[in-house]
Design an enzyme around this catalytic site. Structure first.
Site, PDB file in Angstrom:
ATOM      1  N   ASP A  75     -16.918 -16.047  12.089  1.00 36.45           N
ATOM      2  CA  ASP A  75     -15.935 -15.192  12.726  1.00 36.45           C
ATOM      3  C   ASP A  75     -14.550 -15.653  12.288  1.00 36.45           C
ATOM      4  O   ASP A  75     -14.323 -16.852  12.097  1.00 36.45           O
ATOM      5  CB  ASP A  75     -16.089 -15.309  14.244  1.00 36.45           C
ATOM      6  N   LYS A  76     -13.629 -14.714  12.097  1.00 33.27           N
ATOM      7  CA  LYS A  76     -12.285 -15.080  11.630  1.00 33.27           C
ATOM      8  C   LYS A  76     -11.380 -15.545  12.768  1.00 33.27           C
ATOM      9  O   LYS A  76     -10.946 -16.691  12.806  1.00 33.27           O
ATOM     10  CB  LYS A  76     -11.623 -13.915  10.900  1.00 33.27           C
TER      11      LYS A  76
END
Length: 874
Positions: free
Chosen positions: A348-349
């Site tokens: 996930d960013k």
């Protein structure tokens, strides 16, 4: 008050989860106009005044409460499931035979191990329920609803579709809403959609259950409740997600192999007895059935890896303790084994690769303005008490001397979705009133009398330069904010410049990704933000820039449990994904798993929970929500991703230790089974009693739990359960050990038939049984020293101190049992010395066999790979 939204490469309104979007007649997602809102209210059979109490009661009975309702298998059924299967059946048969023959030591030991294994599995399985419980905590507890024309506060679980509710700053949105009245609402839905900033809502927009209202207040009509909301569908994905551990599959396959082998040998035993009785006596003697049953019992106890699940669980538990020192908490033991084999890391960013904190980049001044002038001007167009992410970034970037004190605030015009700017009116030290504005770049340009028009290649006008810079920033996914000043009460405005803003990468993220790649991992970014934003971060971190929009791969009607091959291949080659929603993350993991990858998924929000649970190893990063932590198998307690790399290295070391134990356990099982059968067929002699085998299992397996501390060489690549190699190598080691054990049996039989040896040390069959018992106890642990490394036993890495001392202590116990005749017939010291000398000689022989067999297996695997590669390329 909220600052204006920042411009990005893609500012289209389609930032809503596909299943939660309100659709117009054409099916496209958009903000509804007045006519469409009226049509939606008509469809829901409600109005802006809400429902009556009677209507609400009927709908509650029909649609159910506004709560997550997941139908899971009962815990009792799950518990009973741990007593059902090939390995439990064989253990249970052995226990029943022990019970019928009144062999109480055998019965209690076997039954105890069976119950222990079931308890460990059941305890781990209960973790799944915690993910749903954590999700439920995210739902609103109360809701302000209009019933019978009167506003009242009710339990959020009593909301039904068609209810009209109000949502204000600080409240959790209680259901999926269509906003129908009010001026402005800023909603933080990062935990649901992964968007890094609060989203501005207006009439005709949707707001989603579980998101948090940050600023403003609006009225909406409930369009979905409970499991039908976006939040509820996320919970359903969590309930249905989950993949079977590769360790569990490996144990089952190993158990099947040993059980089939044991069954075949049991048939040989019974057949041999039948043939003997019929050939020599012409009749079957049922009185001998008990003896045959005893032999089968011995074979069952020898063949079933009763302690294997327990030893693996304890070994991984000790490994989990080691990981906790690396700031990684294991919530599912199988995650250790899975993490060692992970070859794809989906990260996930927002909040994982980045800091989830907007930071001002280098200001871009225009005209005579300076960089500091730009920041000060933007700060003067900001309220000091604001908690908005953009405002905080501006205020944090002020120069150290903070010149705001020399200005006196006069008035402030807050942001609204129409004007898309904030204006601060201040008075300087000379008493002049000055207006400062910050807002969307296009809005500030219009304020300054600038109009975007087609320009030529050599057009260097300020207008062309300004809009060119805006486009350049947007193409890199960088958000930008325009800033202007007016000295004459807002009659004319002067452009000061642009403030680029970015959620920066974590300081250690780039180094962590580089380390992950060295470990053979493919790292893929997964973000709810636009592809352009993700591409810019990917560029900074050294990830590939081939990012795809998730909706371009996964259609709304796609079955998440049956991903098309073309979609799976697209996922495999992509470097990352933008505009990702929970069902997309889940599908990404499923697609990679269907192509044979072992997948790790990192995340921190509710939106990550389904994918975290479905992944072979879900990793909840530091600061994750309760839902993410409960769904994950590994929870990081320290910020940054470097912990994951450390955990992978540690997991691979643990995997090597478990593999060493598996080699040893299978080899010893083969040795004991074939020895029992061969001794009976050749000499009509039972070399081991059932209690000897149980004692051997305890002596061998309990000290070997210290293998969790052993010194190993970790693999530079992801490691997997190679069953062909495991069975092949273990069988070779088992045959070599059988030769050792049967050789001692032959020596013992020869001794008993050699008068002068019998004069030196009289030897009976009972003594011979004890010699075999001691040889298996000593030779077994020496065999572990052999198989724990692919190099010769005389080279590094040497056994760790805890393992070596545990083995020494165990062998002392075994010798004392033999000397004093505890549970086994007593054996003279001289014969104990003979057995140990014999075992040490055979250790060197088996070590040589290991080197040769490893070389042959490696050559065969290399040749097989050469044959497979041309086929794959074709």
């Amino acid at each position: 008050m909220s600052s204006p939204p920042l411009e990005t490469a893609d500012s289209s309104p389609s930032t809503k989860p596909p299943q939660a979007q309100i659709k117009n007649q054409t099916g496209s997602s958009t903000t509804l106009d007045a006519a469409a809102i009226a049509a939606k209210l008509s469809e829901l059979k409600t109005s802006s005044k809400g429902l009556t109490s009677l209507e609400a009661k009927d709908r509650l009975a029909k649609d159910g409460p506004n709560a997550i309702q997941a139908h899971e298998e009962s815990r009792w059924k799950k518990l009973l499931g741990y007593f059902w299967g090939p390995i439990p059946w064989m253990i249970e048969i052995a226990a029943v035979i022990s019970f019928l023959r009144a062999d109480w030591p055998d019965f209690f030991v076997i039954a105890g191990l069976l119950l222990y294994n079931a308890a460990i599995g059941f305890w781990q399985d209960n973790k799944a329920a915690n993910a749903l419980a954590a999700l439920k905590k995210g739902l609103a507890l109360k809701a302000s609803v209009c019933r019978d024309g009167v506003w009242a506060s009710i339990d959020a679980t009593e909301l039904v579709p068609g209810d009209v509710v109000t949502v204000a700053a600080g409240e959790i949105v209680p259901a999926d809403l269509l906003l129908i009245d009010g001026k402005y609402l800023s909603v933080d839905q990062a935990a649901l959609t992964g968007e890094s900033l609060p989203v501005s809502k207006k009439i005709g927009d949707g707001a989603y259950s579980g998101s948090i209202a940050r600023q403003g207040s609006m009225i909406g009509v409930a369009v979905a409740t409970g499991n039908n909301t976006f939040f509820g569908r996320t919970a359903k994905l969590v309930a249905s997600a989950g993949s079977k551990s590769h360790a569990e599959q490996a144990v089952l396959r190993i158990g099947d192999f040993l059980i089939i082998l044991a069954a075949a040998l049991a048939v040989v035993l019974v057949g041999a007895q039948l043939w003997h009785d019929l050939a020599y006596h012409g009749v079957w003697h049922w009185s001998e059935a008990g003896g045959i049953a005893q032999f089968v019992l011995v074979l069952l106890v020898a063949s079933v890896p009763v302690a294997m699940p327990a030893v693996m669980s304890v070994t991984m538990a000790l490994g989990a303790l080691a990981l906790s020192r690396q700031k990684a908490i294991v919530s599912r033991l199988s995650a250790i084994e899975e993490l060692a084999g992970v070859d794809v890391l989906c990260s996930d960013k927002t909040g994982t690769l980045t800091q989830n904190k907007l930071t001002l980049q280098a200001p871009i001044p225009f005209g005579t303005a300076k960089a500091d002038d730009l920041v000060i001007a933007a700060a003067l167009a900001t309220q000091k008490e604001s908690t908005d992410a953009i405002d905080l970034a501006v205020l944090k970037a002020l120069p150290d001397n903070n010149p705001l004190g020399s200005y006196k605030p006069v008035d402030f015009i807050p942001f609204d979705p129409v004007n898309k700017k904030t204006v601060g009116i201040v008075q300087d030290a000379a008493g002049h009133k000055i207006r400062y504005a910050k807002g969307a770049p296009q809005v500030i340009a219009t304020l300054c009398g600038m109009k975007e028009e087609p320009t030529g290649a050599n057009d260097n006008t300020p207008t062309a330069e300004y809009f060119g810079k805006v486009s350049e920033l947007a193409s890199h996914g960088t958000r930008s904010l325009g800033v202007a000043v007016s000295q004459d009460d807002g009659a004319t405005w002067t452009l000061l410049g642009l403030l680029p803003m970015l959620d920066p990468p974590r300081p250690d993220a780039a180094a962590t990704i580089a380390q992950a790649k060295k470990l053979g991992l493919s790292v893929k970014m997964v973000t709810g933000d636009d592809v352009a934003i993700g591409s810019e971060i990917a560029h900074q971190l050294g990830l590939g820039e081939h990012l795809l929009k998730a909706s371009d791969i996964f259609s709304a009607d796609m079955n998440p449990n049956k991903i098309p091959v073309d979609a799976a291949r697209a996922v495999e080659v992509a470097d990352g994904f933008g505009r990702v929603f929970p069902e997309h993350k889940f599908e990404i993991v499923k697609a990679l798993q269907e192509l044979g990858h072992i997948v790790a998924m990192t995340g921190d929000g509710v939106n990550d929970a389904p994918a975290l649970k479905q992944a072979d190893c879900g990793v909840a990063v530091s600061g994750a929500t309760d839902a993410a932590r409960s769904a994950a198998a590994l929870v990081l307690t320290a910020p940054g991703l470097s912990t994951i790399v450390n955990a992978i290295v540690e997991a691979r070391a643990i995997f090597e230790r478990i593999t060493s134990y598996i080699y040893y356990r299978i080899a010893m099982t083969i040795d004991i089974m074939f020895l029992v059968v061969a001794a009976y067929l050749v000499f009509g002699f039972q070399p081991l009693t059932a209690i000897m085998i149980v004692v051997l299992a305890l002596l061998d397996d309990i000290p070997i739990m210290t293998i969790a501390y052993d010194n190993v060489v970790t693999s530079p690549e992801p490691v997997r359960w190679n069953m062909h190699r495991i069975i092949s190598f273990s069988s070779i080691m088992g045959i070599a050990s059988l030769a050792e054990s049967f050789g001692l049996l032959l020596l013992g039989v020869g001794w008993m038939h050699t008068p002068w040896l019998m004069d030196i040390v009289p030897l009976t069959t009972a003594h011979l049984q004890t010699m075999i018992f001691l040889q298996l106890a000593a030779g077994g642990h020496l065999l572990l020293f052999v198989v724990r490394t692919r190099n010769t036993i005389f080279r590094r890495p040497y056994p760790s101190r805890p393992l070596f001392l545990a083995v020494v202590g165990t062998q002392i116990v075994a010798v004392l049992l033999c000397v004093f005749g505890i549970l086994v017939p007593a054996l003279p010291w001289i014969m104990i010395g003979v057995v140990w000398a014999y075992a040490l000689i055979w250790m060197v022989i088996i070590d040589a066999v290991k080197i040769i067999s490893n070389s042959q297996i490696k050559r065969r695997e290399k040749n097989s790979l050469k044959l497979v590669q041309p086929i794959a390329h074709s």
